[in-house]
Design a protein around this motif. Sequence first.
Motif, PDB file in Angstrom:
ATOM      1  N   SER A  20      10.793  -1.064   5.779  1.00 33.38           N
ATOM      2  CA  SER A  20      10.385  -1.573   7.082  1.00 33.38           C
ATOM      3  C   SER A  20       9.153  -0.849   7.597  1.00 33.38           C
ATOM      4  O   SER A  20       9.144   0.377   7.693  1.00 33.38           O
ATOM      5  CB  SER A  20      11.525  -1.412   8.082  1.00 33.38           C
ATOM      6  N   LEU A  21       8.129  -1.603   7.949  1.00 32.36           N
ATOM      7  CA  LEU A  21       6.906  -1.035   8.528  1.00 32.36           C
ATOM      8  C   LEU A  21       7.204  -0.443   9.893  1.00 32.36           C
ATOM      9  O   LEU A  21       6.816   0.675  10.192  1.00 32.36           O
ATOM     10  CB  LEU A  21       5.832  -2.113   8.642  1.00 32.36           C
ATOM     11  N   GLU A  22       7.907  -1.200  10.718  1.00 29.30           N
ATOM     12  CA  GLU A  22       8.163  -0.787  12.096  1.00 29.30           C
ATOM     13  C   GLU A  22       8.957   0.518  12.151  1.00 29.30           C
ATOM     14  O   GLU A  22       8.621   1.434  12.901  1.00 29.30           O
ATOM     15  CB  GLU A  22       8.945  -1.899  12.804  1.00 29.30           C
ATOM     16  N   LEU A  23       9.996   0.627  11.345  1.00 23.34           N
ATOM     17  CA  LEU A  23      10.815   1.843  11.354  1.00 23.34           C
ATOM     18  C   LEU A  23      10.090   3.001  10.675  1.00 23.34           C
ATOM     19  O   LEU A  23      10.190   4.141  11.118  1.00 23.34           O
ATOM     20  CB  LEU A  23      12.147   1.577  10.664  1.00 23.34           C
ATOM     21  N   LYS A  32      19.017   9.433  -5.662  1.00 19.83           N
ATOM     22  CA  LYS A  32      17.946   8.454  -5.778  1.00 19.83           C
ATOM     23  C   LYS A  32      18.536   7.046  -5.797  1.00 19.83           C
ATOM     24  O   LYS A  32      19.514   6.785  -6.486  1.00 19.83           O
ATOM     25  CB  LYS A  32      17.130   8.698  -7.044  1.00 19.83           C
ATOM     26  N   ILE A  33      17.878   6.151  -5.036  1.00 15.83           N
ATOM     27  CA  ILE A  33      18.337   4.765  -4.936  1.00 15.83           C
ATOM     28  C   ILE A  33      17.138   3.857  -5.170  1.00 15.83           C
ATOM     29  O   ILE A  33      16.038   4.117  -4.690  1.00 15.83           O
ATOM     30  CB  ILE A  33      18.932   4.474  -3.542  1.00 15.83           C
ATOM     31  N   LYS A  34      17.373   2.760  -5.893  1.00 15.44           N
ATOM     32  CA  LYS A  34      16.314   1.799  -6.186  1.00 15.44           C
ATOM     33  C   LYS A  34      16.374   0.648  -5.180  1.00 15.44           C
ATOM     34  O   LYS A  34      17.432   0.078  -4.943  1.00 15.44           O
ATOM     35  CB  LYS A  34      16.503   1.263  -7.610  1.00 15.44           C
ATOM     36  N   PHE A  35      15.220   0.328  -4.569  1.00 15.01           N
ATOM     37  CA  PHE A  35      15.123  -0.730  -3.567  1.00 15.01           C
ATOM     38  C   PHE A  35      13.989  -1.681  -3.908  1.00 15.01           C
ATOM     39  O   PHE A  35      13.034  -1.302  -4.582  1.00 15.01           O
ATOM     40  CB  PHE A  35      14.805  -0.149  -2.174  1.00 15.01           C
ATOM     41  N   GLU A  36      14.059  -2.891  -3.380  1.00  8.91           N
ATOM     42  CA  GLU A  36      12.932  -3.814  -3.425  1.00  8.91           C
ATOM     43  C   GLU A  36      11.889  -3.332  -2.424  1.00  8.91           C
ATOM     44  O   GLU A  36      12.233  -2.733  -1.407  1.00  8.91           O
ATOM     45  CB  GLU A  36      13.378  -5.230  -3.037  1.00  8.91           C
ATOM     46  N   ARG A  37      10.622  -3.598  -2.694  1.00  7.41           N
ATOM     47  CA  ARG A  37       9.568  -3.227  -1.731  1.00  7.41           C
ATOM     48  C   ARG A  37       9.782  -3.911  -0.388  1.00  7.41           C
ATOM     49  O   ARG A  37       9.477  -3.358   0.648  1.00  7.41           O
ATOM     50  CB  ARG A  37       8.198  -3.625  -2.255  1.00  7.41           C
ATOM     51  N   ALA A  38      10.299  -5.127  -0.418  1.00  5.84           N
ATOM     52  CA  ALA A  38      10.512  -5.899   0.808  1.00  5.84           C
ATOM     53  C   ALA A  38      11.567  -5.260   1.711  1.00  5.84           C
ATOM     54  O   ALA A  38      11.643  -5.585   2.894  1.00  5.84           O
ATOM     55  CB  ALA A  38      10.922  -7.323   0.473  1.00  5.84           C
ATOM     56  N   GLY A  97       0.780  -1.233   0.000  1.00  8.97           N
ATOM     57  CA  GLY A  97       0.000   0.000   0.000  1.00  8.97           C
ATOM     58  C   GLY A  97       0.811   1.282   0.000  1.00  8.97           C
ATOM     59  O   GLY A  97       0.235   2.362   0.146  1.00  8.97           O
ATOM     60  N   ILE A  98       2.121   1.205  -0.161  1.00  7.34           N
ATOM     61  CA  ILE A  98       2.909   2.442  -0.159  1.00  7.34           C
ATOM     62  C   ILE A  98       2.621   3.259  -1.415  1.00  7.34           C
ATOM     63  O   ILE A  98       2.262   2.719  -2.456  1.00  7.34           O
ATOM     64  CB  ILE A  98       4.419   2.160  -0.021  1.00  7.34           C
ATOM     65  N   GLN A  99       2.775   4.567  -1.278  1.00  6.32           N
ATOM     66  CA  GLN A  99       2.479   5.479  -2.378  1.00  6.32           C
ATOM     67  C   GLN A  99       3.633   6.457  -2.561  1.00  6.32           C
ATOM     68  O   GLN A  99       4.506   6.581  -1.698  1.00  6.32           O
ATOM     69  CB  GLN A  99       1.207   6.259  -2.068  1.00  6.32           C
ATOM     70  N   LYS A 100       3.594   7.161  -3.679  1.00  6.92           N
ATOM     71  CA  LYS A 100       4.604   8.191  -3.925  1.00  6.92           C
ATOM     72  C   LYS A 100       4.491   9.268  -2.858  1.00  6.92           C
ATOM     73  O   LYS A 100       3.399   9.624  -2.429  1.00  6.92           O
ATOM     74  CB  LYS A 100       4.410   8.837  -5.304  1.00  6.92           C
ATOM     75  N   GLY A 101       5.621   9.769  -2.430  1.00  5.50           N
ATOM     76  CA  GLY A 101       5.643  10.832  -1.438  1.00  5.50           C
ATOM     77  C   GLY A 101       5.695  10.338  -0.002  1.00  5.50           C
ATOM     78  O   GLY A 101       5.877  11.125   0.921  1.00  5.50           O
ATOM     79  N   THR A 102       5.539   9.050   0.205  1.00  8.44           N
ATOM     80  CA  THR A 102       5.589   8.500   1.558  1.00  8.44           C
ATOM     81  C   THR A 102       7.030   8.498   2.056  1.00  8.44           C
ATOM     82  O   THR A 102       7.936   8.077   1.354  1.00  8.44           O
ATOM     83  CB  THR A 102       5.048   7.049   1.569  1.00  8.44           C
ATOM     84  N   ARG A 103       7.230   8.972   3.282  1.00  4.07           N
ATOM     85  CA  ARG A 103       8.556   8.960   3.883  1.00  4.07           C
ATOM     86  C   ARG A 103       8.749   7.612   4.560  1.00  4.07           C
ATOM     87  O   ARG A 103       7.911   7.185   5.346  1.00  4.07           O
ATOM     88  CB  ARG A 103       8.705  10.105   4.867  1.00  4.07           C
ATOM     89  N   VAL A 104       9.840   6.931   4.219  1.00  4.57           N
ATOM     90  CA  VAL A 104      10.069   5.573   4.707  1.00  4.57           C
ATOM     91  C   VAL A 104      11.506   5.414   5.200  1.00  4.57           C
ATOM     92  O   VAL A 104      12.367   6.247   4.944  1.00  4.57           O
ATOM     93  CB  VAL A 104       9.794   4.524   3.602  1.00  4.57           C
ATOM     94  N   ILE A 105      11.705   4.306   5.897  1.00  8.14           N
ATOM     95  CA  ILE A 105      13.039   3.887   6.309  1.00  8.14           C
ATOM     96  C   ILE A 105      13.189   2.445   5.851  1.00  8.14           C
ATOM     97  O   ILE A 105      12.312   1.618   6.073  1.00  8.14           O
ATOM     98  CB  ILE A 105      13.227   3.972   7.835  1.00  8.14           C
ATOM     99  N   THR A 106      14.296   2.127   5.222  1.00  7.20           N
ATOM    100  CA  THR A 106      14.528   0.762   4.776  1.00  7.20           C
ATOM    101  C   THR A 106      15.038  -0.086   5.937  1.00  7.20           C
ATOM    102  O   THR A 106      15.406   0.438   6.991  1.00  7.20           O
ATOM    103  CB  THR A 106      15.561   0.720   3.632  1.00  7.20           C
ATOM    104  N   THR A 107      15.079  -1.386   5.719  1.00  8.82           N
ATOM    105  CA  THR A 107      15.571  -2.284   6.762  1.00  8.82           C
ATOM    106  C   THR A 107      17.053  -2.064   7.037  1.00  8.82           C
ATOM    107  O   THR A 107      17.535  -2.399   8.109  1.00  8.82           O
ATOM    108  CB  THR A 107      15.349  -3.757   6.365  1.00  8.82           C
ATOM    109  N   SER A 108      17.760  -1.466   6.090  1.00 10.82           N
ATOM    110  CA  SER A 108      19.183  -1.169   6.304  1.00 10.82           C
ATOM    111  C   SER A 108      19.395   0.198   6.933  1.00 10.82           C
ATOM    112  O   SER A 108      20.532   0.599   7.176  1.00 10.82           O
ATOM    113  CB  SER A 108      19.941  -1.264   4.983  1.00 10.82           C
ATOM    114  N   GLY A 109      18.294   0.936   7.188  1.00 11.18           N
ATOM    115  CA  GLY A 109      18.390   2.204   7.904  1.00 11.18           C
ATOM    116  C   GLY A 109      18.478   3.444   7.037  1.00 11.18           C
ATOM    117  O   GLY A 109      18.777   4.522   7.535  1.00 11.18           O
ATOM    118  N   ILE A 110      18.221   3.335   5.755  1.00  8.65           N
ATOM    119  CA  ILE A 110      18.282   4.494   4.861  1.00  8.65           C
ATOM    120  C   ILE A 110      16.940   5.216   4.889  1.00  8.65           C
ATOM    121  O   ILE A 110      15.890   4.620   4.672  1.00  8.65           O
ATOM    122  CB  ILE A 110      18.641   4.066   3.430  1.00  8.65           C
TER     123      ILE A 110
END
Length: 107
Positions: A94-97, A85-91, A50-63
């Motif tokens: 991290s939801l928790e972070l 800009k960096i390309k990541f897998e959706r997986a 359900g993520i969308q453009k503009g959403t602020r996120v943190i990856t599992t590696s902390g980025i």
Amino acid sequence: MYLSIFLQASSSGSSLTSMLPFLAMILVLYFFMIRPQMNKQKKEKKFQAGIQKGTRVITTSGIHGKITEINDTDGTVTIETGAGKIKFERAAISLELSKKYQPKEKK
């Protein structure tokens, strides 16, 4: 004859009571470890889908970054960070972070 039938019945009952602690351990393991982990994985998958453009996120590696592009064909997202800009897998998101990173909603 009656004695042998009684002994057979009591031995089968004894094996059931000896298995009871193992069954209880399996139930406790399921309800306190396996089931919560499965629920957490379901929430994580739902968040990632359900993520969308503009959403602020943190990856599992902390980025930290903001999603700028979503590619549904290969399951990747492009995240804009301070370094570019960096390309990541959706997986890798991290939801928790990411929950901690979202602005607080006003009530």
